[in-house]
Design a protein around this motif. Sequence first.
Motif, PDB file in Angstrom:
ATOM      1  N   ALA A  53       0.849  -1.194   0.000  1.00 22.44           N
ATOM      2  CA  ALA A  53       0.000   0.000   0.000  1.00 22.44           C
ATOM      3  C   ALA A  53       0.885   1.245   0.000  1.00 22.44           C
ATOM      4  CB  ALA A  53      -0.902  -0.003   1.222  1.00 22.44           C
ATOM      5  N   VAL A  54       0.294   2.332  -0.395  1.00 25.43           N
ATOM      6  CA  VAL A  54       1.002   3.613  -0.371  1.00 25.43           C
ATOM      7  C   VAL A  54       1.185   4.017   1.089  1.00 25.43           C
ATOM      8  CG1 VAL A  54       0.862   6.047  -1.016  1.00 25.43           C
ATOM      9  CG2 VAL A  54       0.017   4.294  -2.582  1.00 25.43           C
ATOM     10  N   PRO A  55       2.397   4.404   1.471  1.00 27.43           N
ATOM     11  CA  PRO A  55       2.605   4.841   2.859  1.00 27.43           C
ATOM     12  C   PRO A  55       1.702   6.029   3.201  1.00 27.43           C
ATOM     13  CG  PRO A  55       4.710   4.515   1.758  1.00 27.43           C
ATOM     14  CD  PRO A  55       3.640   4.403   0.703  1.00 27.43           C
ATOM     15  N   ALA A  56       1.180   6.006   4.409  1.00 32.21           N
ATOM     16  CA  ALA A  56       0.279   7.070   4.864  1.00 32.21           C
ATOM     17  C   ALA A  56       0.960   8.431   4.806  1.00 32.21           C
ATOM     18  CB  ALA A  56      -0.211   6.775   6.276  1.00 32.21           C
ATOM     19  N   GLU A  57       2.286   8.457   4.993  1.00 30.38           N
ATOM     20  CA  GLU A  57       3.020   9.722   4.953  1.00 30.38           C
ATOM     21  C   GLU A  57       2.943  10.377   3.567  1.00 30.38           C
ATOM     22  OE1 GLU A  57       4.805   7.026   8.023  1.00 30.38           O
ATOM     23  OE2 GLU A  57       4.255   6.809   5.928  1.00 30.38           O
ATOM     24  N   LEU A  58       2.950   9.566   2.516  1.00 29.72           N
ATOM     25  CA  LEU A  58       2.844  10.131   1.160  1.00 29.72           C
ATOM     26  C   LEU A  58       1.441  10.677   0.907  1.00 29.72           C
ATOM     27  CD1 LEU A  58       4.909   7.620  -1.007  1.00 29.72           C
ATOM     28  CD2 LEU A  58       5.623   9.808  -0.019  1.00 29.72           C
ATOM     29  N   ILE A  59       0.460   9.978   1.411  1.00 31.48           N
ATOM     30  CA  ILE A  59      -0.910  10.490   1.287  1.00 31.48           C
ATOM     31  C   ILE A  59      -1.030  11.812   2.042  1.00 31.48           C
ATOM     32  CG2 ILE A  59      -3.327  10.044   1.884  1.00 31.48           C
ATOM     33  CD1 ILE A  59      -2.632   7.016   1.430  1.00 31.48           C
ATOM     34  N   ALA A  60      -0.426  11.865   3.221  1.00 26.20           N
ATOM     35  CA  ALA A  60      -0.482  13.088   4.033  1.00 26.20           C
ATOM     36  C   ALA A  60       0.206  14.255   3.341  1.00 26.20           C
ATOM     37  CB  ALA A  60       0.148  12.842   5.409  1.00 26.20           C
ATOM     38  N   VAL A  61       1.360  14.022   2.712  1.00 26.74           N
ATOM     39  CA  VAL A  61       2.052  15.138   2.057  1.00 26.74           C
ATOM     40  C   VAL A  61       1.267  15.615   0.835  1.00 26.74           C
ATOM     41  CG1 VAL A  61       3.649  13.897   0.504  1.00 26.74           C
ATOM     42  CG2 VAL A  61       4.334  16.078   1.510  1.00 26.74           C
ATOM     43  N   VAL A  62       0.617  14.704   0.127  1.00 28.00           N
ATOM     44  CA  VAL A  62      -0.230  15.126  -1.002  1.00 28.00           C
ATOM     45  C   VAL A  62      -1.364  16.000  -0.480  1.00 28.00           C
ATOM     46  CG1 VAL A  62      -1.856  14.329  -2.773  1.00 28.00           C
ATOM     47  CG2 VAL A  62       0.367  13.198  -2.515  1.00 28.00           C
ATOM     48  N   GLN A  63      -1.992  15.575   0.602  1.00 31.80           N
ATOM     49  CA  GLN A  63      -3.092  16.367   1.160  1.00 31.80           C
ATOM     50  C   GLN A  63      -2.598  17.716   1.662  1.00 31.80           C
ATOM     51  OE1 GLN A  63      -4.485  13.413   3.960  1.00 31.80           O
ATOM     52  NE2 GLN A  63      -6.244  12.944   2.660  1.00 31.80           N
ATOM     53  N   ASP A  64      -1.486  17.712   2.379  1.00 30.63           N
ATOM     54  CA  ASP A  64      -0.964  18.945   2.953  1.00 30.63           C
ATOM     55  C   ASP A  64      -0.541  19.936   1.872  1.00 30.63           C
ATOM     56  OD1 ASP A  64      -0.095  20.180   5.616  1.00 30.63           O
ATOM     57  OD2 ASP A  64       1.721  20.379   4.392  1.00 30.63           O
ATOM     58  N   PHE A  65       0.244  19.473   0.914  1.00 27.21           N
ATOM     59  CA  PHE A  65       0.741  20.377  -0.126  1.00 27.21           C
ATOM     60  C   PHE A  65      -0.372  20.820  -1.064  1.00 27.21           C
ATOM     61  CE2 PHE A  65       5.583  20.303  -0.441  1.00 27.21           C
ATOM     62  CZ  PHE A  65       5.719  20.219   0.937  1.00 27.21           C
TER      63      PHE A  65
END
Length: 188
Positions: A53-65
């Motif tokens: 799965a995609v790491p949650a941190e990458l999902i978070a940076v997409v959302q944040d940026f």
Amino acid sequence: MASQARKNAARRKQDLSGINRRAALQEIRNTLPPAPHARRAARLSDTAEAPDAVPAELIAVVQDFTRWGRRHLDDAVWVAQQYGERPGDWHRLVLYALTDALAYNVLLVGTLAGYLQEQGLDEDLLRRHLQTPDPDRYVTQEALDLLAGLMCRSASEGQREPTWQFVGRRIAECSVDTNGEEDLLARG
């Protein structure tokens, strides 16, 4: 019905120019210069398996940026509406907002591309995903620093943590609790 009218207008415009919007965007992508000092992310390990799965941190940076980029785009729209009578202020403020949004997007794309390089994604596939002939086009030291922070990698011994690594680490800490559950809604 309005959708069909828009499609017809786009088709008429395409007939006049001889090129469609998608092809025109690809021309722009192809002429973008590579990032200064573009680099390739080092592959983590030849024996490591790709995550399921995609790491949650990458999902978070997409959302944040994306949230920050959208704020700058919203600022550009607001400024464009409010300063129409003052061209000097209009172009200065609109360009500030648009270039800030662009910087977030370029850094985000470089970070994700760096992650995929680390995972050993095929270069041809990465070129297609990035829609560019150069798979390293967006990968900069700043993007790799952000990625290192997101993945909670520590700075080299005796060196200060780079700014983007700190930002990435903070995004990772705020978006994923110790149980691995996402806490994105609490961030606002």
